[in-house]
Motif scaffolding. Sequence first.
Motif, mmCIF file in Angstrom:
data_model
loop_
_atom_site.group_PDB
_atom_site.id
_atom_site.type_symbol
_atom_site.label_atom_id
_atom_site.label_comp_id
_atom_site.label_asym_id
_atom_site.label_seq_id
_atom_site.Cartn_x
_atom_site.Cartn_y
_atom_site.Cartn_z
ATOM 1 N N SER A 14 0.754 -1.199 0.139
ATOM 2 C CA SER A 14 -0.184 -0.177 0.202
ATOM 3 C C SER A 14 0.938 1.230 -0.111
ATOM 4 O O SER A 14 1.829 1.153 0.661
ATOM 5 C CB SER A 14 -0.785 0.073 1.061
ATOM 6 O OG SER A 14 -0.173 0.003 2.484
ATOM 7 N N ALA A 15 0.286 2.365 -0.802
ATOM 8 C CA ALA A 15 0.865 3.539 -0.725
ATOM 9 C C ALA A 15 2.336 3.576 -1.499
ATOM 10 O O ALA A 15 3.038 4.510 -1.305
ATOM 11 C CB ALA A 15 0.988 4.140 0.779
ATOM 12 N N THR A 16 2.429 2.710 -2.433
ATOM 13 C CA THR A 16 4.066 2.587 -3.206
ATOM 14 C C THR A 16 3.590 2.683 -4.764
ATOM 15 O O THR A 16 4.735 3.398 -5.127
ATOM 16 C CB THR A 16 4.561 1.317 -3.042
ATOM 17 O OG1 THR A 16 3.570 0.108 -3.440
ATOM 18 C CG2 THR A 16 4.850 0.754 -1.620
ATOM 19 N N ILE A 66 6.130 -7.192 -3.986
ATOM 20 C CA ILE A 66 7.031 -6.565 -3.979
ATOM 21 C C ILE A 66 7.309 -6.027 -5.615
ATOM 22 O O ILE A 66 7.779 -4.736 -5.892
ATOM 23 C CB ILE A 66 8.339 -7.095 -3.332
ATOM 24 C CG1 ILE A 66 8.063 -7.321 -1.961
ATOM 25 C CG2 ILE A 66 9.579 -6.196 -3.634
ATOM 26 C CD1 ILE A 66 7.950 -6.016 -1.143
ATOM 27 N N THR A 67 7.379 -7.037 -6.377
ATOM 28 C CA THR A 67 7.589 -6.815 -7.999
ATOM 29 C C THR A 67 6.680 -5.729 -8.481
ATOM 30 O O THR A 67 6.791 -5.112 -8.876
ATOM 31 C CB THR A 67 7.617 -7.982 -8.640
ATOM 32 O OG1 THR A 67 8.730 -8.993 -7.976
ATOM 33 C CG2 THR A 67 7.818 -7.946 -10.178
ATOM 34 N N LEU A 68 5.332 -6.044 -8.202
ATOM 35 C CA LEU A 68 4.430 -5.210 -8.689
ATOM 36 C C LEU A 68 4.491 -3.626 -8.282
ATOM 37 O O LEU A 68 4.102 -2.908 -9.103
ATOM 38 C CB LEU A 68 2.736 -5.767 -7.913
ATOM 39 C CG LEU A 68 2.464 -6.998 -8.607
ATOM 40 C CD1 LEU A 68 1.203 -7.451 -8.171
ATOM 41 C CD2 LEU A 68 2.521 -6.882 -10.264
ATOM 42 N N GLN A 69 5.040 -3.366 -7.186
ATOM 43 C CA GLN A 69 5.523 -1.759 -6.862
ATOM 44 C C GLN A 69 6.339 -1.427 -7.822
ATOM 45 O O GLN A 69 6.395 -0.228 -8.039
ATOM 46 C CB GLN A 69 5.967 -1.751 -5.629
ATOM 47 C CG GLN A 69 7.582 -1.963 -5.217
ATOM 48 C CD GLN A 69 7.749 -1.630 -3.856
ATOM 49 O OE1 GLN A 69 6.943 -1.507 -2.832
ATOM 50 N NE2 GLN A 69 9.111 -1.794 -3.560
ATOM 51 N N HIS A 70 7.165 -2.088 -8.623
ATOM 52 C CA HIS A 70 8.101 -1.471 -9.763
ATOM 53 C C HIS A 70 7.666 -1.845 -10.870
ATOM 54 O O HIS A 70 7.784 -1.067 -12.050
ATOM 55 C CB HIS A 70 9.484 -2.324 -9.474
ATOM 56 C CG HIS A 70 10.063 -2.179 -8.172
ATOM 57 N ND1 HIS A 70 10.474 -0.850 -7.621
ATOM 58 C CD2 HIS A 70 10.289 -2.932 -7.204
ATOM 59 C CE1 HIS A 70 11.171 -0.814 -6.301
ATOM 60 N NE2 HIS A 70 10.795 -2.147 -6.246
ATOM 61 N N PHE A 71 6.655 -2.628 -11.083
ATOM 62 C CA PHE A 71 6.083 -2.997 -12.437
ATOM 63 C C PHE A 71 4.565 -2.945 -12.292
ATOM 64 O O PHE A 71 3.840 -3.939 -12.618
ATOM 65 C CB PHE A 71 6.320 -4.713 -13.072
ATOM 66 C CG PHE A 71 7.895 -4.662 -13.182
ATOM 67 C CD1 PHE A 71 8.547 -3.972 -14.199
ATOM 68 C CD2 PHE A 71 8.789 -5.024 -12.183
ATOM 69 C CE1 PHE A 71 10.232 -4.223 -14.387
ATOM 70 C CE2 PHE A 71 9.985 -5.266 -12.388
ATOM 71 C CZ PHE A 71 10.625 -4.874 -13.606
ATOM 72 N N PHE A 72 4.057 -1.701 -12.001
ATOM 73 C CA PHE A 72 2.672 -1.323 -11.689
ATOM 74 C C PHE A 72 1.712 -1.677 -12.719
ATOM 75 O O PHE A 72 0.621 -2.121 -12.521
ATOM 76 C CB PHE A 72 2.516 -0.236 -10.964
ATOM 77 C CG PHE A 72 2.596 1.093 -12.053
ATOM 78 C CD1 PHE A 72 1.554 1.363 -12.845
ATOM 79 C CD2 PHE A 72 3.776 1.771 -12.086
ATOM 80 C CE1 PHE A 72 1.469 2.433 -13.690
ATOM 81 C CE2 PHE A 72 3.907 2.580 -12.897
ATOM 82 C CZ PHE A 72 2.792 3.158 -13.640
ATOM 83 N N HIS A 91 -3.690 2.652 -13.071
ATOM 84 C CA HIS A 91 -3.460 2.196 -11.888
ATOM 85 C C HIS A 91 -4.159 2.955 -10.923
ATOM 86 O O HIS A 91 -3.717 4.061 -10.774
ATOM 87 C CB HIS A 91 -2.185 1.771 -11.637
ATOM 88 C CG HIS A 91 -1.709 0.975 -10.338
ATOM 89 N ND1 HIS A 91 -1.672 1.570 -8.996
ATOM 90 C CD2 HIS A 91 -1.646 -0.390 -10.103
ATOM 91 C CE1 HIS A 91 -1.571 0.629 -8.155
ATOM 92 N NE2 HIS A 91 -1.572 -0.628 -8.582
ATOM 93 N N VAL A 92 -4.892 2.308 -10.005
ATOM 94 C CA VAL A 92 -5.195 3.085 -8.758
ATOM 95 C C VAL A 92 -4.925 2.193 -7.463
ATOM 96 O O VAL A 92 -4.816 1.006 -7.593
ATOM 97 C CB VAL A 92 -6.875 3.384 -8.792
ATOM 98 C CG1 VAL A 92 -7.097 4.499 -9.902
ATOM 99 C CG2 VAL A 92 -7.709 2.273 -8.819
ATOM 100 N N ASP A 93 -4.979 2.896 -6.215
ATOM 101 C CA ASP A 93 -4.505 2.207 -5.308
ATOM 102 C C ASP A 93 -5.693 1.031 -5.084
ATOM 103 O O ASP A 93 -6.659 1.270 -5.283
ATOM 104 C CB ASP A 93 -4.537 2.940 -3.867
ATOM 105 C CG ASP A 93 -3.170 3.678 -3.772
ATOM 106 O OD1 ASP A 93 -2.289 3.052 -4.036
ATOM 107 O OD2 ASP A 93 -3.238 4.656 -3.127
ATOM 108 N N GLY A 94 -5.323 -0.060 -4.599
ATOM 109 C CA GLY A 94 -6.088 -1.232 -4.486
ATOM 110 C C GLY A 94 -6.168 -2.193 -5.734
ATOM 111 O O GLY A 94 -6.731 -3.194 -5.535
ATOM 112 N N ASN A 95 -5.668 -1.557 -6.814
ATOM 113 C CA ASN A 95 -5.577 -2.708 -7.981
ATOM 114 C C ASN A 95 -4.677 -3.759 -7.631
ATOM 115 O O ASN A 95 -3.727 -3.671 -7.053
ATOM 116 C CB ASN A 95 -5.099 -2.111 -9.152
ATOM 117 C CG ASN A 95 -6.015 -1.142 -10.170
ATOM 118 O OD1 ASN A 95 -7.030 -0.884 -9.309
ATOM 119 N ND2 ASN A 95 -5.729 -0.727 -11.100
#
Length: 169
Positions: A14-16, A66-72, A91-95
Amino acid sequence: MLTVLETCRISPPSATVGENSLPLTFFDIIWLLHFPIHQLFFYDFPHSKPKFTQTALPILKHSLSITLQHFFPFASNLIVFPNPTKPEIRHVDGNSVEFTVAESHLDFKDLVGNHPRACDIFYPLVPPLGHVTNASEFLSIPLFAVQVTYFKNLGFSIGITNLKSPCSL
Protein backbone atom coordinates in the motif's frame (compact mmCIF):
# COMPACT_ATOMS: atom_id res chain seq x y z
CA MET A 1 -6.88 -33.17 -13.04
CA LEU A 2 -6.81 -29.86 -11.15
CA THR A 3 -8.12 -28.79 -7.75
CA VAL A 4 -8.17 -25.09 -6.91
CA LEU A 5 -6.89 -24.64 -3.36
CA GLU A 6 -7.05 -20.86 -3.11
CA THR A 7 -7.87 -17.79 -5.15
CA CYS A 8 -6.73 -14.43 -3.89
CA ARG A 9 -5.60 -11.06 -5.15
CA ILE A 10 -2.06 -9.73 -4.78
CA SER A 11 -1.41 -6.01 -4.92
CA PRO A 12 1.65 -3.82 -4.58
CA PRO A 13 2.41 -2.77 -0.99
CA SER A 14 0.00 0.00 0.00
CA ALA A 15 0.99 3.60 -0.78
CA THR A 16 3.87 2.54 -3.07
CA VAL A 17 2.35 3.18 -6.48
CA GLY A 18 -0.56 5.61 -6.13
CA GLU A 19 -2.60 6.60 -9.14
CA ASN A 20 -0.85 6.35 -12.50
CA SER A 21 -1.90 6.08 -16.10
CA LEU A 22 -0.02 5.28 -19.27
CA PRO A 23 -1.65 6.24 -22.56
CA LEU A 24 -1.26 3.65 -25.29
CA THR A 25 0.50 4.58 -28.49
CA PHE A 26 -0.62 3.62 -31.97
CA PHE A 27 1.82 0.68 -31.90
CA ASP A 28 0.45 -0.59 -28.56
CA ILE A 29 -3.10 -0.57 -29.88
CA ILE A 30 -2.15 -2.90 -32.74
CA TRP A 31 -1.05 -5.53 -30.18
CA LEU A 32 -4.39 -5.40 -28.39
CA LEU A 33 -6.05 -7.25 -31.26
CA HIS A 34 -4.16 -10.45 -30.36
CA PHE A 35 -5.12 -13.11 -27.85
CA PRO A 36 -3.47 -13.09 -24.40
CA ILE A 37 -0.05 -14.71 -24.00
CA HIS A 38 0.30 -17.80 -21.81
CA GLN A 39 3.63 -18.73 -20.24
CA LEU A 40 4.40 -21.74 -18.09
CA PHE A 41 7.44 -22.41 -15.91
CA PHE A 42 8.19 -25.64 -14.03
CA TYR A 43 10.26 -26.00 -10.86
CA ASP A 44 11.44 -29.08 -8.98
CA PHE A 45 10.18 -29.09 -5.38
CA PRO A 46 10.37 -32.62 -3.94
CA HIS A 47 8.55 -31.72 -0.71
CA SER A 48 5.14 -32.22 0.87
CA LYS A 49 2.12 -30.01 0.32
CA PRO A 50 2.29 -28.54 3.86
CA LYS A 51 5.91 -27.56 3.30
CA PHE A 52 4.95 -25.98 -0.03
CA THR A 53 2.04 -24.00 1.44
CA GLN A 54 4.03 -22.90 4.50
CA THR A 55 7.35 -22.01 2.87
CA ALA A 56 7.35 -21.58 -0.91
CA LEU A 57 3.85 -20.13 -1.38
CA PRO A 58 4.23 -17.18 1.04
CA ILE A 59 7.56 -16.30 -0.59
CA LEU A 60 5.96 -16.36 -4.06
CA LYS A 61 3.09 -14.10 -2.92
CA HIS A 62 5.42 -11.65 -1.19
CA SER A 63 7.79 -11.55 -4.16
CA LEU A 64 4.91 -10.82 -6.52
CA SER A 65 3.69 -8.00 -4.28
CA ILE A 66 7.13 -6.39 -4.08
CA THR A 67 7.63 -6.76 -7.84
CA LEU A 68 4.29 -5.12 -8.59
CA GLN A 69 5.40 -1.90 -6.93
CA HIS A 70 8.11 -1.59 -9.59
CA PHE A 71 6.07 -2.98 -12.48
CA PHE A 72 2.66 -1.53 -11.61
CA PRO A 73 1.15 -1.98 -15.11
CA PHE A 74 0.83 -5.71 -14.34
CA ALA A 75 -1.56 -4.87 -11.49
CA SER A 76 -3.33 -2.23 -13.57
CA ASN A 77 -6.26 -2.42 -15.93
CA LEU A 78 -6.62 -1.48 -19.55
CA ILE A 79 -9.24 1.25 -19.75
CA VAL A 80 -11.14 1.47 -23.04
CA PHE A 81 -13.48 4.41 -23.59
CA PRO A 82 -16.49 4.24 -25.93
CA ASN A 83 -15.64 7.60 -27.50
CA PRO A 84 -12.58 8.14 -29.73
CA THR A 85 -10.29 8.68 -26.72
CA LYS A 86 -7.20 6.46 -26.76
CA PRO A 87 -7.17 3.49 -24.38
CA GLU A 88 -4.86 3.71 -21.40
CA ILE A 89 -3.34 1.54 -18.71
CA ARG A 90 -4.61 2.87 -15.40
CA HIS A 91 -3.52 2.01 -11.88
CA VAL A 92 -5.33 3.09 -8.74
CA ASP A 93 -4.57 2.10 -5.15
CA GLY A 94 -6.13 -1.27 -4.49
CA ASN A 95 -5.58 -2.68 -7.98
CA SER A 96 -4.36 -6.25 -7.84
CA VAL A 97 -3.46 -9.38 -9.75
CA GLU A 98 -5.59 -12.53 -9.56
CA PHE A 99 -3.46 -15.27 -7.96
CA THR A 100 -4.70 -18.86 -8.05
CA VAL A 101 -3.18 -21.78 -6.16
CA ALA A 102 -4.05 -25.25 -7.42
CA GLU A 103 -3.00 -28.86 -7.07
CA SER A 104 -2.70 -31.17 -10.05
CA HIS A 105 -2.57 -34.93 -10.41
CA LEU A 106 -1.01 -34.75 -13.86
CA ASP A 107 2.31 -36.54 -14.35
CA PHE A 108 4.91 -33.85 -13.54
CA LYS A 109 7.75 -35.83 -15.11
CA ASP A 110 5.77 -36.26 -18.31
CA LEU A 111 5.00 -32.53 -18.44
CA VAL A 112 8.65 -31.51 -18.08
CA GLY A 113 10.00 -34.33 -20.26
CA ASN A 114 11.75 -33.77 -23.55
CA HIS A 115 9.26 -35.47 -25.87
CA PRO A 116 6.17 -34.62 -27.91
CA ARG A 117 2.78 -34.55 -26.20
CA ALA A 118 -0.63 -32.99 -26.72
CA CYS A 119 -0.55 -29.31 -25.87
CA ASP A 120 -4.05 -29.33 -24.39
CA ILE A 121 -2.79 -31.03 -21.20
CA PHE A 122 -1.03 -27.74 -20.33
CA TYR A 123 -4.14 -25.52 -20.58
CA PRO A 124 -5.39 -26.12 -17.01
CA LEU A 125 -2.01 -24.90 -15.70
CA VAL A 126 -2.39 -21.33 -16.99
CA PRO A 127 -4.97 -18.95 -15.49
CA PRO A 128 -7.73 -17.15 -17.34
CA LEU A 129 -7.06 -13.44 -17.67
CA GLY A 130 -10.04 -12.27 -15.66
CA HIS A 131 -13.33 -10.57 -16.27
CA VAL A 132 -13.95 -7.36 -18.14
CA THR A 133 -15.75 -4.80 -15.99
CA ASN A 134 -18.23 -2.58 -17.76
CA ALA A 135 -18.34 0.75 -15.93
CA SER A 136 -20.79 3.32 -17.23
CA GLU A 137 -18.13 5.41 -19.00
CA PHE A 138 -15.48 2.78 -19.91
CA LEU A 139 -14.47 -0.90 -20.04
CA SER A 140 -11.85 -2.11 -17.56
CA ILE A 141 -9.80 -5.11 -18.73
CA PRO A 142 -7.29 -6.91 -16.46
CA LEU A 143 -3.79 -7.27 -17.89
CA PHE A 144 -2.20 -10.09 -15.87
CA ALA A 145 -3.03 -13.26 -13.90
CA VAL A 146 -0.88 -15.88 -12.13
CA GLN A 147 -1.52 -19.51 -11.23
CA VAL A 148 0.77 -21.65 -9.09
CA THR A 149 0.09 -25.39 -9.41
CA TYR A 150 1.55 -27.89 -6.96
CA PHE A 151 2.40 -31.46 -8.05
CA LYS A 152 2.56 -33.85 -5.10
CA ASN A 153 6.14 -34.27 -3.83
CA LEU A 154 7.63 -33.43 -7.24
CA GLY A 155 7.39 -29.75 -8.06
CA PHE A 156 5.22 -26.85 -9.03
CA SER A 157 4.47 -24.71 -12.05
CA ILE A 158 3.87 -21.00 -12.40
CA GLY A 159 1.44 -20.15 -15.16
CA ILE A 160 1.14 -16.55 -16.34
CA THR A 161 -1.42 -14.98 -18.63
CA ASN A 162 -1.00 -11.41 -19.82
CA LEU A 163 -2.56 -9.17 -22.38
CA LYS A 164 -0.15 -8.70 -25.23
CA SER A 165 0.90 -5.08 -25.24
CA PRO A 166 4.46 -3.73 -25.25
CA CYS A 167 3.39 -1.11 -22.73
CA SER A 168 2.30 -3.79 -20.24
CA LEU A 169 5.52 -5.78 -20.42
